[in-house]
Write an enzyme that holds these catalytic residues in place. Structure first.
Site, PDB file in Angstrom:
ATOM      1  N   ALA A 179       0.865  -1.180   0.000  1.00 40.48           N
ATOM      2  CA  ALA A 179       0.000   0.000   0.000  1.00 40.48           C
ATOM      3  C   ALA A 179       0.903   1.232   0.000  1.00 40.48           C
ATOM      4  CB  ALA A 179      -0.886  -0.013   1.227  1.00 40.48           C
ATOM      5  N   GLY A 232       0.677  -5.130   0.991  1.00 42.15           N
ATOM      6  CA  GLY A 232      -0.549  -5.214   0.192  1.00 42.15           C
ATOM      7  C   GLY A 232      -0.321  -5.868  -1.155  1.00 42.15           C
ATOM      8  N   GLU A 247      -0.544  -9.408  -0.528  1.00 45.63           N
ATOM      9  CA  GLU A 247      -1.949  -9.709  -0.194  1.00 45.63           C
ATOM     10  C   GLU A 247      -2.832  -9.774  -1.442  1.00 45.63           C
ATOM     11  OE1 GLU A 247      -2.084  -6.538   2.732  1.00 45.63           O
ATOM     12  OE2 GLU A 247      -2.568  -8.000   4.295  1.00 45.63           O
ATOM     13  N   GLU A 281       4.899  -5.118   7.121  1.00 45.67           N
ATOM     14  CA  GLU A 281       4.166  -4.074   7.850  1.00 45.67           C
ATOM     15  C   GLU A 281       4.700  -3.858   9.266  1.00 45.67           C
ATOM     16  OE1 GLU A 281       2.791  -6.447   6.000  1.00 45.67           O
ATOM     17  OE2 GLU A 281       1.125  -5.653   4.821  1.00 45.67           O
TER      18      GLU A 281
HETATM   19  N1  DAK Z   1       4.614   3.218  -0.610  1.00 43.55           N
HETATM   20  C1  DAK Z   1       5.017   4.393  -1.128  1.00 43.55           C
HETATM   21  N2  DAK Z   1       6.150   4.544  -1.847  1.00 43.55           N
HETATM   22  C2  DAK Z   1       6.907   3.454  -2.039  1.00 43.55           C
HETATM   23  C3  DAK Z   1       6.555   2.186  -1.520  1.00 43.55           C
HETATM   24  C4  DAK Z   1       5.336   2.084  -0.774  1.00 43.55           C
HETATM   25  N3  DAK Z   1       4.897   0.904  -0.274  1.00 43.55           N
HETATM   26  N4  DAK Z   1       7.510   1.305  -1.886  1.00 43.55           N
HETATM   27  C5  DAK Z   1       8.408   1.982  -2.611  1.00 43.55           C
HETATM   28  N5  DAK Z   1       8.064   3.285  -2.702  1.00 43.55           N
HETATM   29  C6  DAK Z   1       8.755   4.363  -3.399  1.00 43.55           C
HETATM   30  C7  DAK Z   1      10.003   4.796  -2.650  1.00 43.55           C
HETATM   31  O1  DAK Z   1       9.676   5.706  -1.620  1.00 43.55           O
HETATM   32  C8  DAK Z   1      10.790   5.419  -3.755  1.00 43.55           C
HETATM   33  O2  DAK Z   1      10.271   6.704  -4.023  1.00 43.55           O
HETATM   34  P1  DAK Z   1      11.283   7.955  -4.271  1.00 43.55           P
HETATM   35  O3  DAK Z   1      12.133   8.014  -3.054  1.00 43.55           O
HETATM   36  O4  DAK Z   1      12.052   7.577  -5.501  1.00 43.55           O
HETATM   37  O5  DAK Z   1      10.357   9.131  -4.453  1.00 43.55           O
HETATM   38  C9  DAK Z   1      10.477   4.545  -4.960  1.00 43.55           C
HETATM   39  O6  DAK Z   1       9.238   3.898  -4.658  1.00 43.55           O
HETATM   40  C10 DAK Z   1      11.515   3.494  -5.221  1.00 43.55           C
HETATM   41  O7  DAK Z   1      11.705   2.785  -4.015  1.00 43.55           O
HETATM   42  P2  DAK Z   1      13.159   2.551  -3.363  1.00 43.55           P
HETATM   43  O8  DAK Z   1      14.097   3.651  -3.713  1.00 43.55           O
HETATM   44  O9  DAK Z   1      12.945   2.268  -1.930  1.00 43.55           O
HETATM   45  O10 DAK Z   1      13.612   1.231  -4.157  1.00 43.55           O
HETATM   46  P3  DAK Z   1      14.611   0.101  -3.682  1.00 43.55           P
HETATM   47  O11 DAK Z   1      14.826  -0.771  -4.885  1.00 43.55           O
HETATM   48  O12 DAK Z   1      15.796   0.679  -2.996  1.00 43.55           O
HETATM   49  O13 DAK Z   1      13.816  -0.735  -2.561  1.00 43.55           O
HETATM   50  C11 DAK Z   1      11.893  -1.876  -1.674  1.00 43.55           C
HETATM   51  C12 DAK Z   1      12.696  -1.483  -2.933  1.00 43.55           C
HETATM   52  C13 DAK Z   1      10.589  -2.556  -2.172  1.00 43.55           C
HETATM   53  C14 DAK Z   1      12.683  -2.889  -0.845  1.00 43.55           C
HETATM   54  C15 DAK Z   1      11.563  -0.633  -0.838  1.00 43.55           C
HETATM   55  O14 DAK Z   1      10.998   0.359  -1.683  1.00 43.55           O
HETATM   56  C16 DAK Z   1      10.604  -0.890   0.269  1.00 43.55           C
HETATM   57  O15 DAK Z   1      10.952  -1.422   1.321  1.00 43.55           O
HETATM   58  N6  DAK Z   1       9.340  -0.432   0.084  1.00 43.55           N
HETATM   59  C17 DAK Z   1       8.313  -0.525   1.114  1.00 43.55           C
HETATM   60  C18 DAK Z   1       7.826  -1.941   1.272  1.00 43.55           C
HETATM   61  C19 DAK Z   1       6.783  -2.036   2.355  1.00 43.55           C
HETATM   62  O16 DAK Z   1       7.031  -1.744   3.547  1.00 43.55           O
HETATM   63  N7  DAK Z   1       5.596  -2.440   1.971  1.00 43.55           N
HETATM   64  C20 DAK Z   1       4.466  -2.624   2.911  1.00 43.55           C
HETATM   65  C21 DAK Z   1       3.670  -1.332   2.957  1.00 43.55           C
HETATM   66  S1  DAK Z   1       2.352  -1.435   4.124  1.00 43.55           S
HETATM   67  C22 DAK Z   1      -5.305  -1.986   3.846  1.00 43.55           C
HETATM   68  C23 DAK Z   1      -4.897  -2.826   2.832  1.00 43.55           C
HETATM   69  C24 DAK Z   1      -3.543  -3.089   2.651  1.00 43.55           C
HETATM   70  C25 DAK Z   1      -2.610  -2.489   3.471  1.00 43.55           C
HETATM   71  C26 DAK Z   1      -3.000  -1.649   4.476  1.00 43.55           C
HETATM   72  C27 DAK Z   1      -4.380  -1.376   4.683  1.00 43.55           C
HETATM   73  N8  DAK Z   1      -6.719  -1.680   4.118  1.00 43.55           N
HETATM   74  C28 DAK Z   1      -7.616  -2.173   3.022  1.00 43.55           C
HETATM   75  C29 DAK Z   1      -7.158  -1.057   5.212  1.00 43.55           C
HETATM   76  C30 DAK Z   1      -1.219  -2.742   3.165  1.00 43.55           C
HETATM   77  C31 DAK Z   1      -0.206  -2.162   3.827  1.00 43.55           C
HETATM   78  C32 DAK Z   1       1.123  -2.207   3.244  1.00 43.55           C
HETATM   79  O17 DAK Z   1       1.342  -2.747   2.189  1.00 43.55           O
END
Ligand code: DAK
Length: 257
Positions: free
Chosen positions: A65, A108, A111, A131
């Protein structure tokens, strides 16, 4: 259809929906989820479409997400609006849907892949529920579907540690059905989608419904449900056609009736 965050295409009886927010690794912002939901409605309304493929890019299926959108949410905003409804369009979609995963499928992203019926992954795919690293927990089935897919211990490992597994481990634990080289992912996904698309649409939907029932019922209830659906196939011309075609040693000509 003018989409900003996804691409939609149809080939024969297959709809291909591509998540397309490359700058953010297909992070699932509200607008993307809304567009995805609309595209699924469209694919559902078109009786010529039998199967949907959901894919991302080579680098990311979806990195979760959109964290920048989520960071300002409050308990009150969650209570006022139940965000899960649009996400569940995928899990409640009645036609077969295949997730074709390359790169990151995190949070997400993992998911929504698990909401699909079949996951085919490229050898660079990475799955996880990180998360916990953000001070929260999965919210679109990550604590529920993951257990059913990989068992309690592995699911706990992923949910509690925020760790990431590669495609080989995902295959070993049964999260995905097939692991293919990245350059063959589209081809292998299309082969499977085309094979499924040749079947009768109402029978496909009944078969999918019967399998999904197993997630929510006892064996006994599931068997009763399966039998009812099996019996209902005998009201369809396509059931008659399938059996006649077999006995006449020719391919069936299904008409979705
Ligand atoms: N959200 C926003 N931006 C994201 C992102 C994300 N999940 N993942 C990556 N980006 C953005 C980065 O901020 C970066 O943006 P800039 O800095 O260039 O502006 C760009 O995408 C490239 O990412 P990285 O520079 O970080 O790229 P790397 O290759 O170095 O790293 C990575 C890739 C996938 C390991 C890293 O980006 C990362 O750790 N991303 C976050 C992964 C994460 O924590 N995902 C879980 C998010 S929480 C719900 C339903 C679902 C959910 C919640 C509620 N309801 C229906 C209520 C789900 C929650 C989640 O998924």
């Amino acid at each position: 259809m003018n989409y900003k965050n996804i691409k939609y295409a149809e080939q024969n009886k297959v709809a291909i929906i591509q998540l397309h927010r490359p700058k953010f690794l297909n992070a699932l912002c509200d607008e993307l989820i809304e567009e995805l939901s609309n595209a699924l409605d469209y694919a559902n309304s078109n009786n010529d479409i039998h199967v949907v493929i959901l894919k991302g890019s080579e680098k990311a299926f979806a990195a979760g997400a959109d964290i920048s959108e989520m960071k300002n949410l409050t308990l009150l905003s969650h209570i006022k609006e139940d965000f899960i409804a649009k996400w569940e369009k995928i899990s409640t979609f009645k036609k077969p849907i295949i997730a074709s995963v390359a790169g990151y499928a995190l949070g997400g992203g993992c998911e929504i892949a698990m909401m699909c019926d079949i996951i085919i992954a490229a050898d660079n795919a990475k799955f996880g529920q990180p998360e916990i690293n953000l001070g929260t927990i999965p919210a679109a089935g990550g604590t529920q579907r993951l257990v059913k897919a990989v068992g309690k211990s592995k699911a706990m490992e992923l949910v509690l540690s925020g760790g990431i597994i590669d495609a080989k481990e995902a295959l070993d634990f049964g999260l995905i059905s097939k692991l293919v080289p990245l350059n063959d992912l589209d081809n292998q996904t299309a082969l499977l989608a085309n094979k499924i698309a040749k079947k009768s649409l109402p029978i496909l939907m009944l078969a999918k419904e019967a399998v999904l029932k197993s997630f929510e019922s006892s064996l006994k209830e599931g068997m009763v449900f399966e039998r009812k659906l099996f019996q209902s196939t005998f009201a369809l011309e396509d059931r008659k056609e399938g059996m006649e075609a077999f006995l006449n040693k020719r391919p069936p000509n299904f008409n979705n009736n």
